[in-house]
Design a protein around this motif. Structure first.
Motif, short mmCIF file in Angstrom:
data_model
loop_
_atom_site.label_atom_id
_atom_site.label_comp_id
_atom_site.label_asym_id
_atom_site.label_seq_id
_atom_site.Cartn_x
_atom_site.Cartn_y
_atom_site.Cartn_z
N UNK A 150 0.50 -1.27 -0.23
CA UNK A 150 -0.11 -0.13 -0.14
C UNK A 150 0.82 1.04 0.07
N UNK A 151 0.99 1.94 -1.05
CA UNK A 151 1.32 3.17 -0.90
C UNK A 151 0.94 4.33 0.35
N UNK A 152 1.60 4.82 1.06
CA UNK A 152 1.71 5.80 1.55
C UNK A 152 2.81 7.16 1.74
N UNK A 153 2.37 8.40 2.92
CA UNK A 153 3.22 9.67 2.55
C UNK A 153 3.60 9.50 4.70
N UNK A 154 4.20 9.62 5.14
CA UNK A 154 4.08 9.63 7.02
C UNK A 154 4.32 11.56 6.71
N UNK A 155 4.04 11.16 7.94
CA UNK A 155 4.17 12.73 8.48
C UNK A 155 5.21 12.75 9.77
N UNK A 156 6.03 12.86 10.36
CA UNK A 156 7.28 12.62 11.32
C UNK A 156 7.13 14.27 11.92
N UNK A 157 6.85 14.42 13.11
CA UNK A 157 7.31 15.98 14.16
C UNK A 157 7.65 15.20 15.32
N UNK A 158 8.68 15.47 16.65
CA UNK A 158 8.79 15.25 17.65
C UNK A 158 8.09 16.01 18.82
N UNK A 159 7.46 14.54 19.72
CA UNK A 159 6.67 15.20 21.02
C UNK A 159 6.84 15.86 21.73
N UNK A 160 5.90 16.57 22.38
CA UNK A 160 6.43 17.69 23.16
C UNK A 160 6.52 16.95 24.56
N UNK A 161 8.03 16.66 24.88
CA UNK A 161 7.75 15.89 25.67
C UNK A 161 9.32 15.86 26.81
N UNK A 162 10.39 16.50 25.41
CA UNK A 162 11.44 16.31 25.80
C UNK A 162 12.57 15.33 26.32
N UNK A 163 11.63 14.20 25.31
CA UNK A 163 12.33 13.33 25.46
C UNK A 163 13.35 12.97 24.04
N UNK A 164 12.81 13.49 23.40
CA UNK A 164 13.36 12.79 21.59
C UNK A 164 12.26 12.11 20.94
N UNK A 165 11.60 12.46 21.65
CA UNK A 165 10.48 11.26 20.47
C UNK A 165 9.72 11.37 19.80
N UNK A 166 9.43 10.27 19.29
CA UNK A 166 8.67 10.99 17.05
C UNK A 166 7.10 10.59 17.76
N UNK A 167 6.48 11.47 17.11
CA UNK A 167 5.13 11.25 16.53
C UNK A 167 4.48 11.03 15.11
N UNK A 168 4.01 9.57 14.67
CA UNK A 168 4.57 9.67 12.96
C UNK A 168 2.41 9.36 12.68
N UNK A 169 2.26 9.96 11.74
CA UNK A 169 1.25 10.02 11.06
C UNK A 169 1.30 9.91 9.81
N UNK A 170 0.42 8.26 9.76
CA UNK A 170 1.16 7.86 7.89
C UNK A 170 -0.26 7.30 7.37
N UNK A 171 -0.45 8.04 6.17
CA UNK A 171 -1.79 8.60 5.65
C UNK A 171 -1.35 8.00 3.84
N UNK A 172 -2.40 6.96 3.66
CA UNK A 172 -2.40 5.43 2.14
C UNK A 172 -2.88 6.65 1.41
#
Length: 612
Positions: free
Chosen positions: A176-198
């Motif tokens: 399945x072809x997708x694109x992803x939106x990657x942004x840093x989490x607002x917790x100061x730990x360097x974690x990341x939130x990813x949103x993938x869209x087909x």
């Protein structure tokens, strides 16, 4: 240049055989009209076609721009959504179970179900695992389970990163072809939130119909979104039309459109576009290198204008044919009528004035026939009138010959009378015979003039006699006055001298009396007596001189009286001359002269002459 100059130039370049033939000129005129109508129709149709084609291009550019704006909004919403998730309370707290619950709830509220739904991933970068995910088989797994394109964006920095399109590993169906939106989490730990869209999420939402195809290509010109065909996802666009490059060069604010083809790559799979020329509108999506492309085959895009153009050309051809047919009928009828009229006028020119010139037409040609008929009648009347005038002229000529002979004879007689009058015989008169008013008028006027001249000459002769007689009297009187004046002058001179002598003698007497008075004062009586005796002698001489002076004075007075009498007689003569001159001037004033002439006395006495 005036109209006459233009016509002159046209005549100079037009062959004579064309200028002589109305039918040929009319045919040429019809041909020019046909060419003009055809040119106007063709140019108008072409212009209308070009305007419509430009309108089609503008519509495609507008459609592409609208779709690019819609896609930009969709892209922005996705970015905002993932950023909102990254700033949510569970993420800030780092509570994985709460994050999982929120992610599941958000997707359910958006009614995304099934394997093709978007996914949310929470990645603990320190541990290198997917801590939470809406995709169950990703939970607790290493980040290696993520696509390499997504993993490359995990260290993208402080902002949101939109990845290139990639193919996800599905749990159920085909990749399945997708694109992803990657942004840093607002917790100061360097974690990341990813949103993938087909990518197929936008399938069916792009603008287009059965006769047009819309798609979106990425920076590598691979198909990112398609109107209907998901099989083309991430396949090369492949059409050699330069539209993607033109869109990125002009930028998001300046969409455009062009004509290209035939379709031989991504569009070749469409039944309506395969192997055909097409119109493509293009627009770049804001803040990306994506380009929206809207395609329509030429036949469909320009179908209406082609039909209109064809009908316009057909109407032009029919118009030319109608002009030619109508012109041919009118030209033939008019040319025939004019040729008949020309033959009749040639017969009239040859002298055949009884030719019949009639026409049932009521147009300009009919009026031309009527005009020539009227001209023929007028010409016949003019010839008849000319013949009558010729006869009258012959009679008048004979009368003129007789009149000339009479005038010559009469002129000779009048000339002789005038010659005698010029020689001095003012008793001559011209005779009138009542045969010619002008000659009788000349004789009458001459007789009146010569009678007036005779009267004036007689008065001048009488006046000349009076002037001569008065001149003699005035001359004699002038001589007498001159003599008397000389006598008076001599007497006055003598009186003046005597008066001087008397004044001197009286002066001496006065001095002697003064001496006598002085002697009396001194008592010398004898000397005083002698002085008085001397004074008495002097006074006696003065008295004698005074008597002489008085006598001279009386003589002067007598001479003056004589001068007054002479002058009175001269004045009377002058009055007489004035009385003679007044009526003579009245007579002479009736004569007109070209210049004033001074009257010169050729003889007689001169009042200015004196005897030496």
């Amino acid at each position: 240049m005036s109209d006459d100059d233009i016509l002159s130039v046209v005549r100079s370049v037009t062959p004579a055989f064309v200028r002589r033939s109305f039918a040929l000129k009319f045919f040429i005129a019809l041909l020019c009209i046909g060419v003009l109508v055809g040119s106007v129709g063709a140019v108008g149709t072409q212009q209308m076609t070009a305007e419509f084609e430009q309108q089609v291009l503008d519509e495609h550019a507008t459609t592409a721009k609208q779709e690019a704006d819609s896609l930009s909004n969709w892209n922005t919403q996705n970015s905002l959504f993932v950023e909102t998730m990254a700033r949510s309370r569970p993420v800030r707290a780092g509570n994985v179970s709460a994050i999982q619950s929120q992610f599941d709830r958000e997707l359910r509220e958006r009614e995304f179900d099934g394997d093709d739904q978007p996914n949310l991933h929470y990645v603990d970068t320190d541990e290198g695992v997917v801590a939470a995910s809406t995709k169950s088989n990703y939970r607790g797994e290493s980040v290696d389970i993520l696509n390499a394109t997504v993993r490359a964006a995990l260290d993208g920095g402080s902002g949101t990163v939109v990845t290139e399109a990639y193919t996800d590993t599905p749990t159920l169906e085909s990749p399945q072809p997708r694109i992803a939106y990657v942004t840093p989490a607002d917790n100061g730990a360097g974690d990341v939130v990813i949103y993938t869209v087909p990518l197929q999420q936008r399938t069916g939402t792009l603008s287009g119909t059965g006769s047009s195809t819309s798609l979106v290509v990425d920076g590598s010109n691979d198909v990112l979104f398609h109107q209907l065909n998901t099989d083309l996802f991430l396949q090369p666009y492949g059409e050699d039309n330069g539209a993607p490059a033109a869109a990125r060069e002009s930028g998001p604010a300046d969409p455009g459109a062009l004509r290209a083809g035939p379709a031989n790559a991504a569009l070749d799979g469409s039944a309506s576009m395969a192997g055909k020329e097409y119109v493509v509108g293009y627009a770049q999506v804001l803040d990306t290198d994506w380009v929206v492309l809207v395609h329509t085959d030429v036949q469909t895009a320009y179908g209406t204008v082609r039909s209109v153009a064809d009908r316009g050309l057909l109407a032009t051809v029919l118009g030319i044919a109608a002009v030619g047919a109508i012109g041919a009928v009118l030209g033939r009828n008019t040319a025939s009528a004019l040729n008949r009229l020309t033959r009749k006028t040639e017969r009239m020119q040859a002298g055949e004035l009884d030719v019949e010139i009639e026409s049932d037409r009521i147009d300009t040609v009919g009026r031309l026939y009527d005009g020539f008929g009227a001209m023929r009648d007028a010409l016949q009347d003019s010839i008849d009138e000319a013949e009558r005038e010729r006869k009258r002229a012959e009679v008048a000529h004979e009368e003129v010959v007789e009149t000339n002979a009479y005038l010559q004879e009469k002129a000779a007689t009048y000339s002789e009378v005038m010659a005698q009058a010029a020689a001095g015989d003012l008793t001559q008169r011209m005779e009138t015979d009542g045969q010619h008013d002008a000659m009788d008028a000349i004789a009458t006027d001459f007789n009146e003039m010569i009678a007036e001249l005779e009267k004036t000459t007689g008065q001048l002769k009488s006046f000349a006699g009076q002037v001569e007689e008065s001149g003699e009297v005035v001359g004699a009187s002038a001589a007498s006055v001159t003599d008397a004046a000389e006598q008076v002058a001599e007497s006055i001179q003598k009186i003046s001298e005597d008066a001087t002598v008397q004044r001197e003698r009286l002066q001496e007497a006065t001095e002697t009396v003064d001496a006598a008075v002085t002697a009396l004062d001194e008592g010398d009586v004898q000397r005083a007596r002698d002085s008085l005796v001397e004074v008495a002698g002097t006074l006696n001489d003065v008295a004698t001189a005074t008597d002489h002076t008085m006598s001279e004075t009386e003589n002067v007075a007598g001479a003056a009286e004589e001068q007054a009498a002479e002058l009175n007689e001269v004045s009377q003569r002058a009055d007489e001359l004035v009385r003679y001159v007044k009526p003579l001037y009245d007579v002479l004033d009736r004569f007109e002269t070209e210049a004033e002439h001074q009257f010169v006395f050729t003889g007689g006495p001169s009042l200015g002459e004196t005897d030496d």
